[in-house]
Design an enzyme around this catalytic site. Sequence first.
Site, PDB file in Angstrom:
ATOM      1  N   ARG A 209     -76.857  39.561 -32.285  1.00 38.37           N
ATOM      2  CA  ARG A 209     -75.880  39.960 -30.952  1.00 38.37           C
ATOM      3  C   ARG A 209     -76.268  38.664 -29.826  1.00 38.37           C
ATOM      4  O   ARG A 209     -77.618  38.461 -29.591  1.00 38.37           O
ATOM      5  CB  ARG A 209     -76.455  41.261 -30.336  1.00 38.37           C
ATOM      6  CG  ARG A 209     -75.663  41.333 -29.145  1.00 38.37           C
ATOM      7  CD  ARG A 209     -75.850  42.954 -28.560  1.00 38.37           C
ATOM      8  NE  ARG A 209     -75.038  43.367 -27.561  1.00 38.37           N
ATOM      9  CZ  ARG A 209     -75.059  43.052 -26.254  1.00 38.37           C
ATOM     10  NH1 ARG A 209     -76.289  42.606 -25.828  1.00 38.37           N
ATOM     11  NH2 ARG A 209     -74.244  43.215 -25.421  1.00 38.37           N
TER      12      ARG A 209
ATOM     13  N   GLU B 110     -85.774  50.417 -31.473  1.00 41.24           N
ATOM     14  CA  GLU B 110     -84.723  51.276 -32.148  1.00 41.24           C
ATOM     15  C   GLU B 110     -84.811  50.729 -33.701  1.00 41.24           C
ATOM     16  O   GLU B 110     -84.708  51.581 -34.639  1.00 41.24           O
ATOM     17  CB  GLU B 110     -83.426  50.870 -31.832  1.00 41.24           C
ATOM     18  CG  GLU B 110     -82.129  51.216 -32.746  1.00 41.24           C
ATOM     19  CD  GLU B 110     -80.832  51.059 -32.057  1.00 41.24           C
ATOM     20  OE1 GLU B 110     -80.705  51.000 -31.013  1.00 41.24           O
ATOM     21  OE2 GLU B 110     -80.090  51.008 -32.944  1.00 41.24           O
TER      22      GLU B 110
ATOM     23  N   ARG C  12     -70.586  45.055 -21.849  1.00 40.63           N
ATOM     24  CA  ARG C  12     -71.595  46.103 -21.649  1.00 40.63           C
ATOM     25  C   ARG C  12     -71.925  46.074 -20.179  1.00 40.63           C
ATOM     26  O   ARG C  12     -71.463  44.964 -19.439  1.00 40.63           O
ATOM     27  CB  ARG C  12     -72.860  46.139 -22.319  1.00 40.63           C
ATOM     28  CG  ARG C  12     -72.613  46.205 -23.808  1.00 40.63           C
ATOM     29  CD  ARG C  12     -74.060  46.404 -24.510  1.00 40.63           C
ATOM     30  NE  ARG C  12     -73.887  46.755 -25.979  1.00 40.63           N
ATOM     31  CZ  ARG C  12     -75.185  46.789 -26.849  1.00 40.63           C
ATOM     32  NH1 ARG C  12     -76.063  46.368 -26.523  1.00 40.63           N
ATOM     33  NH2 ARG C  12     -74.702  47.214 -28.031  1.00 40.63           N
TER      34      ARG C  12
ATOM     35  N   CYS D  63     -78.885  51.413 -37.247  1.00 41.71           N
ATOM     36  CA  CYS D  63     -77.832  51.816 -36.664  1.00 41.71           C
ATOM     37  C   CYS D  63     -76.717  50.727 -37.443  1.00 41.71           C
ATOM     38  O   CYS D  63     -76.817  49.573 -37.589  1.00 41.71           O
ATOM     39  CB  CYS D  63     -77.513  51.404 -35.343  1.00 41.71           C
ATOM     40  SG  CYS D  63     -75.980  51.874 -34.619  1.00 41.71           S
TER      41      CYS D  63
ATOM     42  N   ARG E 259     -87.181  43.807 -32.988  1.00 38.83           N
ATOM     43  CA  ARG E 259     -85.992  43.051 -32.310  1.00 38.83           C
ATOM     44  C   ARG E 259     -86.417  41.755 -32.014  1.00 38.83           C
ATOM     45  O   ARG E 259     -87.570  41.826 -30.966  1.00 38.83           O
ATOM     46  CB  ARG E 259     -85.466  43.860 -30.989  1.00 38.83           C
ATOM     47  CG  ARG E 259     -84.521  45.031 -31.452  1.00 38.83           C
ATOM     48  CD  ARG E 259     -83.092  44.720 -32.095  1.00 38.83           C
ATOM     49  NE  ARG E 259     -82.297  45.781 -32.541  1.00 38.83           N
ATOM     50  CZ  ARG E 259     -81.517  46.739 -32.064  1.00 38.83           C
ATOM     51  NH1 ARG E 259     -81.486  46.231 -30.524  1.00 38.83           N
ATOM     52  NH2 ARG E 259     -80.971  47.693 -32.164  1.00 38.83           N
TER      53      ARG E 259
ATOM     54  N   THR F 216     -74.057  49.455 -36.613  1.00 35.36           N
ATOM     55  CA  THR F 216     -73.618  48.430 -35.779  1.00 35.36           C
ATOM     56  C   THR F 216     -74.013  47.271 -35.902  1.00 35.36           C
ATOM     57  O   THR F 216     -73.753  46.125 -35.337  1.00 35.36           O
ATOM     58  CB  THR F 216     -73.273  48.852 -34.103  1.00 35.36           C
ATOM     59  OG1 THR F 216     -74.705  49.265 -33.602  1.00 35.36           O
ATOM     60  CG2 THR F 216     -72.542  50.267 -34.112  1.00 35.36           C
TER      61      THR F 216
ATOM     62  N   GLU G 293     -76.621  48.687 -22.726  1.00 41.43           N
ATOM     63  CA  GLU G 293     -75.629  49.675 -23.426  1.00 41.43           C
ATOM     64  C   GLU G 293     -75.650  50.738 -22.544  1.00 41.43           C
ATOM     65  O   GLU G 293     -76.663  51.222 -22.085  1.00 41.43           O
ATOM     66  CB  GLU G 293     -76.095  49.929 -24.661  1.00 41.43           C
ATOM     67  CG  GLU G 293     -75.217  50.543 -25.722  1.00 41.43           C
ATOM     68  CD  GLU G 293     -75.789  50.809 -26.907  1.00 41.43           C
ATOM     69  OE1 GLU G 293     -76.966  50.556 -27.076  1.00 41.43           O
ATOM     70  OE2 GLU G 293     -75.158  50.661 -27.691  1.00 41.43           O
TER      71      GLU G 293
ATOM     72  N   ARG H 284     -80.232  37.992 -29.906  1.00 43.88           N
ATOM     73  CA  ARG H 284     -81.427  38.582 -30.702  1.00 43.88           C
ATOM     74  C   ARG H 284     -81.061  38.885 -32.073  1.00 43.88           C
ATOM     75  O   ARG H 284     -79.640  38.894 -32.472  1.00 43.88           O
ATOM     76  CB  ARG H 284     -81.537  39.946 -29.920  1.00 43.88           C
ATOM     77  CG  ARG H 284     -80.220  40.978 -29.828  1.00 43.88           C
ATOM     78  CD  ARG H 284     -80.469  41.680 -30.865  1.00 43.88           C
ATOM     79  NE  ARG H 284     -79.317  43.104 -30.650  1.00 43.88           N
ATOM     80  CZ  ARG H 284     -78.718  43.637 -31.519  1.00 43.88           C
ATOM     81  NH1 ARG H 284     -78.727  43.315 -32.807  1.00 43.88           N
ATOM     82  NH2 ARG H 284     -78.170  44.893 -31.091  1.00 43.88           N
TER      83      ARG H 284
HETATM   84  N1  ARG Z   1     -75.248  55.629 -30.882  1.00 44.65           N
HETATM   85  C1  ARG Z   1     -74.692  55.021 -29.947  1.00 44.65           C
HETATM   86  C2  ARG Z   1     -73.138  55.418 -30.005  1.00 44.65           C
HETATM   87  O1  ARG Z   1     -72.636  55.690 -31.020  1.00 44.65           O
HETATM   88  C3  ARG Z   1     -74.896  53.541 -29.808  1.00 44.65           C
HETATM   89  C4  ARG Z   1     -74.353  52.698 -30.822  1.00 44.65           C
HETATM   90  C5  ARG Z   1     -74.751  51.403 -30.730  1.00 44.65           C
HETATM   91  N2  ARG Z   1     -75.757  50.885 -29.903  1.00 44.65           N
HETATM   92  C6  ARG Z   1     -76.909  50.827 -30.572  1.00 44.65           C
HETATM   93  N3  ARG Z   1     -78.123  50.510 -29.719  1.00 44.65           N
HETATM   94  N4  ARG Z   1     -77.263  51.095 -31.838  1.00 44.65           N
HETATM   95  O2  ARG Z   1     -72.341  55.247 -29.167  1.00 44.65           O
END
Ligand code: ARG
Length: 382
Positions: free
Chosen positions: A304, A249, A333, A295, A253, A297, A338, A150
Amino acid sequence: MLRLQALRPGTFLFLCRQASKGGKPIDSDTLLRLEDGYKELVASDSKSLLKKHLKKDLFEKLKKKTTASFNSSLLDCIQTGLSNHDSAVGIVAPEPEAYKTFAEIFDPIIEDFHKGFKKTDKHPECCFGKCNDFANLDPDNKYILSTRVRCGRSVKNFPFISCLSENAFAKLEAMISGALNTMSGSYKGSYLPLSGIEKSVQQKLIDEHFLFRDCDRFLKTSGAKRFWPAARGIYFNEARNFVVWVNEEDHLRIISMEKGGDIGKVYERMIGGVEALEKHLDFSRDERLGYLTFCPTNLGSTIRASVHIKLPNLSDNPKEFWKLMDKYNLQRRGTRGEHTKVEDGVYDISNKRRVGLTEYEAVKEMYDGIRALIDAENKIFK
Ligand code: ARG
């Protein structure tokens, strides 16, 4: 979003003087919540990157800043980490400008998570590379149950999920579903608004790993669930191996998935989907950080690439398992994604780094890592 609220006369001038360059001065309620939350975080045993990198002097420096664009505060970024001390990361960007206004906290967290992407580094140009380089890792279907690749995309000129107004949400959903409905050939499918999917069907789709869940407290406290389920939805092609999540999110995606271990094929399908959508939507990309996401990350390549895999021998040798995960920059995971647990010995394993490497290199990192895990699994077995 936490917005400037009614202030007592006089307070405004005082706050103006105190505020750093940027947006409007922060309101006293937000500041109080930030200070209380930060105190609790410092006193906690949180292992989050937020706690590790937000030292007292930096907190003091950033706590009154707001962005000029949407008036986002530090609290808008770190509420999730203050509310969930068990966060791994603990910070999100409500809008693109937050990565600049609060760069002093985002940059070290990005460097730490993506294993060495320094604030002076620049993310490479988009490069999907050759999908044929990735042969099936498990042609006999002994270990890999399914494969998924993704990426995330944000639509230009819109803030991210926690900062969207109800109107902007509706506009965005219309733009994205409009683009999705132009998809043809093997990508042809239909867009289902989340509010129109019956609860029992939703659960079935979640169990089959097609649909996102709606109960993640990390996302909820980051503000990502505002107006839920409005403007959220999912697009499927007819074969159900190409899926797009809308306004979960990230704005989009883009997901390709199927049973078995044919990574090249899965990756190729995702690329085709991205390229088709790019013709209709303009995506946010930053000079230094690559594609922008909610995010930190997920920035950069946003890739990913993951498998659902059973490795019973390695599971019995956790030290060896973790050593390989670390060596190959992999992330593990639970079965349902997650923050979930491992069911039936099925792990979800993917590349960890997304920033500082191309799309191709991100997939390759996962590919090499999974091959090493399967080799190790066989050796232990012998
Ligand atoms: N906010 C969560 C943490 O700090 C997830 C971080 C990564 N995952 C995500 N779906 N953005 O643990």
